[in-house]
Each structure stands twice: as C-alpha cells, then as structure tokens.
Design an enzyme around this catalytic site. Structure first.
Site, PDB file in Angstrom:
ATOM      1  N   LYS A  52       0.759  -1.244   0.016  1.00 59.13           N
ATOM      2  CA  LYS A  52      -0.029  -0.006   0.177  1.00 59.13           C
ATOM      3  C   LYS A  52       0.855   1.308  -0.112  1.00 59.13           C
ATOM      4  O   LYS A  52       0.706   2.170  -0.756  1.00 59.13           O
ATOM      5  CB  LYS A  52      -0.952   0.211   1.103  1.00 59.13           C
ATOM      6  CG  LYS A  52      -1.980  -1.186   0.958  1.00 59.13           C
ATOM      7  CD  LYS A  52      -2.865  -1.380   2.147  1.00 59.13           C
ATOM      8  CE  LYS A  52      -3.716  -2.372   1.771  1.00 59.13           C
ATOM      9  NZ  LYS A  52      -4.712  -3.088   3.085  1.00 59.13           N
ATOM     10  N   GLN A  96      -4.927  -1.528   9.096  1.00 59.17           N
ATOM     11  CA  GLN A  96      -4.859  -3.098   8.727  1.00 59.17           C
ATOM     12  C   GLN A  96      -5.342  -3.989   9.627  1.00 59.17           C
ATOM     13  O   GLN A  96      -5.082  -3.858  10.762  1.00 59.17           O
ATOM     14  CB  GLN A  96      -3.281  -3.186   8.076  1.00 59.17           C
ATOM     15  CG  GLN A  96      -3.121  -4.515   7.642  1.00 59.17           C
ATOM     16  CD  GLN A  96      -3.675  -4.450   6.190  1.00 59.17           C
ATOM     17  OE1 GLN A  96      -3.723  -3.706   5.659  1.00 59.17           O
ATOM     18  NE2 GLN A  96      -4.053  -5.567   5.810  1.00 59.17           N
ATOM     19  N   ASP A 119     -11.156   2.475   3.801  1.00 58.84           N
ATOM     20  CA  ASP A 119     -11.651   0.929   3.525  1.00 58.84           C
ATOM     21  C   ASP A 119     -13.217   1.142   3.179  1.00 58.84           C
ATOM     22  O   ASP A 119     -13.508  -0.140   2.698  1.00 58.84           O
ATOM     23  CB  ASP A 119     -11.137   0.486   4.896  1.00 58.84           C
ATOM     24  CG  ASP A 119     -10.018  -0.187   4.499  1.00 58.84           C
ATOM     25  OD1 ASP A 119      -9.618  -0.768   3.912  1.00 58.84           O
ATOM     26  OD2 ASP A 119      -9.223  -0.193   5.734  1.00 58.84           O
TER      27      ASP A 119
END
Ligand code: GUN
Length: 284
Positions: A52, A96, A119
């Site tokens: 990422k 995460q 997200d």
C-alpha cells in the site's frame, strides 16, 4: 481453456488515472495523504502494508506509517485514530486488519471519521453502499467489478454466486453485483447443495479463505471465475480458493493468484484516498 484476467494490467490503468488526478489536485494546492496503521507482527499484514505504501509512492500520495507493537491497548489505538482524525495532512486512515485479540476491531472502525474511512468499513459508509449512494468504494469488491468489466461481460441479468459472507468482501460484493442488476446468491459454510449452486453461476466469486475449495465440477462452462483467496500451500507459495487448473479448464475467464484481485484492492484504495481529498477540498 479460460482467458486470464490480468489484475496487474487493470490496476496499472486505475493507478495511472489516480496519478493524473493527484497531480491535478497538487496544482490546485490540494495535498493527498494516507495514514496506514499496522499493529503487531502479522507477516501477511506487513506485506500488504508495504504494498500500500509502495502504491502511494507510485501515484504521488504521501503515506504516513504508524507501526505499533503487538501489545498495544485498544485505548492507545483509539487515541492514535483520534489524532489522525484531526490531522489535516491525513485524508485517509487505514487500520490494517486483523488486529491483535485484545483490540475490538469494530470499536476501532467506528472511531475513524467516515469521511476519512478509505476502506469503507465504517457503518455509515456500509449503509451508503447498501442503498447504492456512496463516495467510498469497498476496495476489493470495487476492484472485482473493474476486473469483470475488463472481460467485456455485462453483469445485468447474470446469475452471480458469491461464496463467503465477510464484511470486507462477501457482503459488499453481493451489493455491487446487485447494483449492476445481477441476480445474486450468497453462499457460506452452512449452504446446502453448494456445488450445484456454484455450477449454475455465470459469475462466480470465491472469497472463502480455503485453498482448493472451488473445484472444476463447481464451475459452469464459460463462467467468469474471480478468486479472492490469499492462501499459502504446503511449500509456502501463494494460492487462491480455486483449484486453478481444473477451474481454468471450464471457465471462460479466470483471475490468477497472485496477480488478479490483490493489485486491484490497492488501486481502489488509492482512488478512495483521492476521493477523500477531493471531498475535503470541496472539489466534486
Ligand atoms: N485486511 C485484509 N484486507 C484488508 C483491507 O482491505 N483493509 C484493511 N484495513 N485490512 C485488511
């Protein structure tokens, strides 16, 4: 024999668009930044977070990494998220998952400001996706929609079967296919006649998390097969949820693992980060 759907090529196209948008925003004085938070020593998470950050560098987004130790408390993590919520250089916040067991993931997701939730995991954003009126794309499902579009096959009216009902993939995947007028079935570990249901799918999305779960006899001749799995085989090699050779024999199109869905998730995350910066700057 199936044609391979090239996730690397499709993701490169998305990232090229994002790179152009980021530089156009920079010319207008708009900064784009993403905070990536990782807690603990999960090896797979470390690889995803590195990828990422690498993608951010490729498209010109500034990334800020926060790597916290395994024993981090929920209060400490919530405090960091609150700080990032108030940081004007941070447009997007990504924590995460999975998190260590002492931390309630939902509590953390709820703490992220919905307008920084790149997200699209916050209940407010999940609700927007449910009603089909949303700015943030659920990254993996949205990436899969791009891959399906790349085959030239129209989802409208097709029988779509999603195997897996997670909040990250299965449920939002079903919603996006439904928004595209697919006829959608969600299957899971308690589904009866799974093989028969899968074998009727024009579009089959495997998001189970178990290697070799989808076998050739579960695939309709000519179907589009999307493999979301990220498993390791006995030699430690990355493999998906589908028995690739058997499924590729029957399918019309299939995604490889690696090089299919994975790169798309990251490309869509970049897209969401630009969307967050755009909304904050009042540029539609
Ligand atoms: N863990 C596995 N996939 C994801 C994802 O898309 N986002 C976050 N934050 N964690 C994950």
């Amino acid at each position: 024999m199936a044609k391979l759907i090239d996730g690397k090529a499709v993701s490169a196209k998305v990232k090229a668009q994002v790179r152009d948008e980021v530089s156009a925003l920079k010319e207008k004085g708009v900064h784009v930044g993403l905070a990536v938070v990782i807690v603990g020593n999960n090896q797979a998470s470390r690889v995803y977070v590195n990828n990422k950050k690498k993608a951010c560098a490729e498209v010109g987004i500034e990334s800020f990494e926060y790597a916290l130790p395994e024993e981090t408390t929920q209060a400490e993590l919530l405090e960091l998220v609150a700080k990032l919520n108030g940081d004007d250089n941070v447009n997007g916040i990504l924590v995460q998952l999975p998190l260590p067991k002492q931390i309630d993931e939902n509590a953390v997701i709820n703490e992220i400001l919905p307008e920084k939730d790149v997200d699209a995991f916050h209940p407010a954003n999940v609700g927007h996706i449910m009603i089909g009126d949303y700015s943030f794309l659920p990254c993996t499902p949205a990436g899969i929609m791009e891959l399906i579009a790349d085959t030239g096959i129209d989802v409208c009216g097709k029988k779509c079967v999603v195997v897996g009902r997670s909040n990250i993939v299965g449920k939002p995947m079903a919603m996006l296919l439904l928004h595209s007028n697919g006829t959608v079935t969600i299957c899971h570990s308690r589904t009866e006649n799974l093989k028969e249901i899968c074998a009727e799918a024009d579009i089959l999305v495997a998001a189970v998390g178990r290697r070799d779960f989808i076998t050739g006899d579960m695939v309709k001749e000519g179907a589009v097969v999307i493999d979301v799995g990220m498993n390791r085989n006995d030699e430690g090699k990355l493999c998906g949820d589908c028995k690739f050779d058997e499924c590729a024999e029957k399918a019309g199109f299939i995604t490889p693992v690696p090089g299919g869905v994975g790169p798309m998730t990251i490309a869509m995350l970049m897209k969401n980060t630009v969307t967050a910066a755009r909304i904050k700057a009042g540029i539609a």
